[in-house]
Design a protein around this motif. Sequence first.
Motif, PDB file in Angstrom:
ATOM      1  N   PHE A  91      -2.301   5.171   3.189  1.00 40.08           N
ATOM      2  CA  PHE A  91      -2.571   4.432   4.423  1.00 40.08           C
ATOM      3  C   PHE A  91      -2.679   5.396   5.603  1.00 40.08           C
ATOM      4  O   PHE A  91      -3.602   5.295   6.413  1.00 40.08           O
ATOM      5  N   TYR A  93     -13.540   1.355   1.523  1.00 43.69           N
ATOM      6  CA  TYR A  93     -12.224   0.822   1.865  1.00 43.69           C
ATOM      7  C   TYR A  93     -12.141  -0.694   1.719  1.00 43.69           C
ATOM      8  O   TYR A  93     -11.059  -1.242   1.571  1.00 43.69           O
ATOM      9  N   ALA A 120      -5.255  -4.304   6.214  1.00 42.81           N
ATOM     10  CA  ALA A 120      -4.254  -3.700   5.333  1.00 42.81           C
ATOM     11  C   ALA A 120      -2.845  -4.172   5.653  1.00 42.81           C
ATOM     12  O   ALA A 120      -1.941  -4.024   4.833  1.00 42.81           O
ATOM     13  N   THR A 121      -2.649  -4.752   6.835  1.00 41.79           N
ATOM     14  CA  THR A 121      -1.335  -5.267   7.207  1.00 41.79           C
ATOM     15  C   THR A 121      -0.892  -6.331   6.228  1.00 41.79           C
ATOM     16  O   THR A 121       0.276  -6.495   5.952  1.00 41.79           O
ATOM     17  N   ARG A 174     -11.222   1.919  11.811  1.00 43.21           N
ATOM     18  CA  ARG A 174      -9.820   2.138  11.444  1.00 43.21           C
ATOM     19  C   ARG A 174      -8.942   0.993  11.929  1.00 43.21           C
ATOM     20  O   ARG A 174      -7.990   0.593  11.268  1.00 43.21           O
ATOM     21  N   ALA A 183      -6.732  -1.343   9.570  1.00 39.76           N
ATOM     22  CA  ALA A 183      -5.296  -1.540   9.798  1.00 39.76           C
ATOM     23  C   ALA A 183      -4.955  -3.023   9.813  1.00 39.76           C
ATOM     24  O   ALA A 183      -3.959  -3.453   9.227  1.00 39.76           O
ATOM     25  N   HIS A 236       0.827  -1.203   0.000  1.00 40.06           N
ATOM     26  CA  HIS A 236       0.000   0.000   0.000  1.00 40.06           C
ATOM     27  C   HIS A 236       0.862   1.253   0.000  1.00 40.06           C
ATOM     28  O   HIS A 236       1.943   1.282   0.585  1.00 40.06           O
ATOM     29  N   PRO A 257       2.120   4.419   1.463  1.00 42.09           N
ATOM     30  CA  PRO A 257       2.128   4.828   2.875  1.00 42.09           C
ATOM     31  C   PRO A 257       1.364   6.130   3.133  1.00 42.09           C
ATOM     32  O   PRO A 257       0.790   6.300   4.211  1.00 42.09           O
ATOM     33  N   MET A 302      -5.946   6.088   7.976  1.00 38.91           N
ATOM     34  CA  MET A 302      -5.920   5.939   9.425  1.00 38.91           C
ATOM     35  C   MET A 302      -6.365   7.213  10.136  1.00 38.91           C
ATOM     36  O   MET A 302      -6.645   7.191  11.327  1.00 38.91           O
ATOM     37  N   LEU A 352      -7.445   1.439  -0.707  1.00 34.67           N
ATOM     38  CA  LEU A 352      -7.190   2.698  -0.001  1.00 34.67           C
ATOM     39  C   LEU A 352      -7.518   3.928  -0.842  1.00 34.67           C
ATOM     40  O   LEU A 352      -7.314   5.053  -0.390  1.00 34.67           O
TER      41      LEU A 352
END
Length: 130
Positions: A25, A89, A46-47, A39, A43, A20, A22, A29, A108
């Motif tokens: 991202f 998202y 998205a990790t 959120r 997270a 992703h 940054p 967030m 994202l």
Amino acid sequence: MASTPRLAPRWPIPTNPPVHDPILFAQAMRDMRLTWRARGVLAELATGYDDGQEPTISALAGLARRDRSAAEGREAFSKAVKELRAVGYLVPDASTSTGVGERLLVDLTPATDAHLVPDRWGHSAVEEGR
């Protein structure tokens, strides 16, 4: 002192970092259209996961109370997922035809329109020596 053997995680930590952007991202967030709960779920998803290791939304929501420890319950998790889908998202994986156990992909792109808290006082980390 004998140590307790660790169990292998159900969804292993990915061997490669997520790809992703940054900046997107970070904006996601801080998107005020989302609750803190949503959120956190974003997270987590998205990790990233290695191919074939991704949990389904049903599997995450259905974790037993003893497995999820301090994590929130099914209803709270489901609300967060609905919120993330509504904003865009999370999008359904095209390879799943049924809604049962579907995999959702992180997108994202909505972060480009994130509602961020404005800097009303003109402070910046650089000016303040941070």
